[in-house]
Design an enzyme around this catalytic site. Structure first.
Site, PDB file in Angstrom:
ATOM      1  N   ALA A  19      -0.220 -11.259   5.286  1.00 35.71           N
ATOM      2  CA  ALA A  19      -0.760 -12.400   5.172  1.00 35.71           C
ATOM      3  C   ALA A  19       0.432 -12.637   6.304  1.00 35.71           C
ATOM      4  O   ALA A  19       0.113 -13.899   6.869  1.00 35.71           O
ATOM      5  CB  ALA A  19      -0.592 -14.294   4.281  1.00 35.71           C
ATOM      6  N   SER A  20       1.766 -12.389   6.557  1.00 38.15           N
ATOM      7  CA  SER A  20       2.672 -12.727   6.668  1.00 38.15           C
ATOM      8  C   SER A  20       2.554 -12.294   8.321  1.00 38.15           C
ATOM      9  O   SER A  20       3.582 -13.007   9.520  1.00 38.15           O
ATOM     10  CB  SER A  20       4.134 -12.629   6.291  1.00 38.15           C
ATOM     11  OG  SER A  20       4.004 -10.761   6.155  1.00 38.15           O
TER      12      SER A  20
ATOM     13  N   ASP B 287       6.050  -8.274  -3.735  1.00 37.12           N
ATOM     14  CA  ASP B 287       5.896  -6.611  -3.120  1.00 37.12           C
ATOM     15  C   ASP B 287       5.357  -5.724  -3.592  1.00 37.12           C
ATOM     16  O   ASP B 287       4.774  -5.536  -5.429  1.00 37.12           O
ATOM     17  CB  ASP B 287       7.937  -5.977  -4.158  1.00 37.12           C
ATOM     18  CG  ASP B 287       7.906  -4.853  -3.383  1.00 37.12           C
ATOM     19  OD1 ASP B 287       6.803  -3.617  -2.919  1.00 37.12           O
ATOM     20  OD2 ASP B 287       8.804  -4.104  -3.405  1.00 37.12           O
ATOM     21  N   LEU B 288       4.540  -5.562  -3.764  1.00 34.38           N
ATOM     22  CA  LEU B 288       2.428  -4.596  -3.363  1.00 34.38           C
ATOM     23  C   LEU B 288       3.138  -3.018  -3.731  1.00 34.38           C
ATOM     24  O   LEU B 288       2.518  -2.426  -4.705  1.00 34.38           O
ATOM     25  CB  LEU B 288       1.669  -4.906  -2.512  1.00 34.38           C
ATOM     26  CG  LEU B 288       1.192  -6.269  -2.390  1.00 34.38           C
ATOM     27  CD1 LEU B 288       0.790  -6.199  -0.720  1.00 34.38           C
ATOM     28  CD2 LEU B 288       0.960  -6.811  -3.409  1.00 34.38           C
TER      29      LEU B 288
ATOM     30  N   TYR C  88      -1.180   9.279   6.546  1.00 33.28           N
ATOM     31  CA  TYR C  88      -2.298   7.533   7.132  1.00 33.28           C
ATOM     32  C   TYR C  88      -3.026   7.429   6.686  1.00 33.28           C
ATOM     33  O   TYR C  88      -3.857   6.991   5.655  1.00 33.28           O
ATOM     34  CB  TYR C  88      -1.236   7.032   8.257  1.00 33.28           C
ATOM     35  CG  TYR C  88      -1.978   5.826   8.140  1.00 33.28           C
ATOM     36  CD1 TYR C  88      -1.484   4.787   6.946  1.00 33.28           C
ATOM     37  CD2 TYR C  88      -2.530   5.495   9.560  1.00 33.28           C
ATOM     38  CE1 TYR C  88      -2.281   3.060   7.931  1.00 33.28           C
ATOM     39  CE2 TYR C  88      -3.633   4.728  10.227  1.00 33.28           C
ATOM     40  CZ  TYR C  88      -2.842   2.950   8.937  1.00 33.28           C
ATOM     41  OH  TYR C  88      -4.066   2.143   9.465  1.00 33.28           O
TER      42      TYR C  88
END
Ligand SMILES: NC(=O)c1ccc[n+]([C@@H]2O[C@H](COP(=O)([O-])OP(=O)(O)OC[C@H]3O[C@@H](n4cnc5c(N)ncnc54)[C@H](OP(=O)(O)O)[C@@H]3O)[C@@H](O)[C@H]2O)c1
Length: 233
Positions: A14-15, A53-54, A140
């Site tokens: 969200a940041s 922290d995910l 990635y």
């Protein structure tokens, strides 16, 4: 009045970038937004901060221990490094795997019991790199292929369980956000050239695609939205 008025959404990432743009749009539609970030001070004041922290499974569990009912989960958090299979740093692979794949999956799982009986929606942010492997895709790209597969696996499981929660993905091409600095790490000149050669997608463009899913009528199930800059091949 928007369909999203007075609904509650949990948004990871969200940041910054896409997640931040989405949060602002949701609040503008009268929704309540809970934003997950490691940097609560980076959130707009209208977003309720949840610090986590995910990469840490225990911190993901903490998010949901505090949580009440939600109408939607949007998994925007993500990490992208140019890290090749041939010679990339496995520490980069691990961080991408933890955030892009493990955290997204666990957030999906833990969110389910927070939806009301009439259901809701989950949106996972994948990528065009989850549809074809670009030359610089490295580790990635496989994480984004996984996001698509996880989304579809969950969709089928939810149907089998007769749970009225819909799950969709969004797959953008290049979006002008800080994530690109990591992806083009060590190739800053290429990033500058890409930025000047292309009218890149902006975070708001992807936020609008996510809103299309969230605002769709209940009988409309969106699978995936692919979008890229008109200048991107
Ligand atoms: N930008 C692109 O070109 C592009 C293209 C296709 C798909 N995507 C996908 O779009 C999504 C959003 O990316 P973006 O471009 O908006 O990137 P961004 O501006 O760099 O934002 C990334 C977000 O992920 C969060 N995050 C990263 N690691 C985290 C961790 N360990 N714990 C908690 N939060 C973490 C960050 O939060 P904190 O740092 O505040 O914790 C930040 O809010 C990602 O899934 C990305 O793969 C981006």
């Amino acid at each position: 009045m928007s369909r999203l008025h007075d609904k509650t959404f949990l948004v990871t990432g969200a940041s910054s970038g896409i997640g931040r743009a989405l949060c602002i749009e949701l609040v503008g539609r009268g929704a309540h937004v809970l934003g997950v970030t490691r940097r609560p001070s980076a959130l707009p004041a209208s977003i309720f901060p949840i610090e986590a922290d995910l990469t840490q499974r225990s911190e993901i569990h903490n998010i949901f221990q505090q949580l009440g009912k939600i109408d939607g989960l949007i998994n925007c958090a993500g990490v992208a490094y140019l890290s090749r299979i041939m010679d990339g740093n496995p520490a980069d692979w691990e961080e991408m795997f933890r955030v892009n794949v493990m955290a997204l999956s666990l957030c999906c799982q833990l969110s389910l019991k927070h939806f009301p009986n009439h259901g809701g929606r989950i949106v996972n942010v994948s990528s065009m790199s989850g549809h074809r492997v670009p030359p610089s895709g490295g580790f990635y790209s496989p994480t984004k292929f996984a996001v698509r597969a996880i989304t579809d696996a969950l969709r089928l499981e939810l149907k089998e369980a007769n749970l009225p929660i819909q799950v969709a993905s969004v797959s953008p091409g290049f979006v002008d956000t800080p994530l690109l600095d990591g992806y083009f790490r060590g190739r800053e000149e290429t990033l500058a050239q890409t930025r000047s050669a292309m009218r890149m997608l902006q975070p708001i463009d992807v936020a609008h695609a996510i809103l299309t899913i969230l605002e769709a009528p209940d009988h409309v199930e969106v699978g995936d939205i692919l979008l890229r800059s008109i200048d991107q091949r």
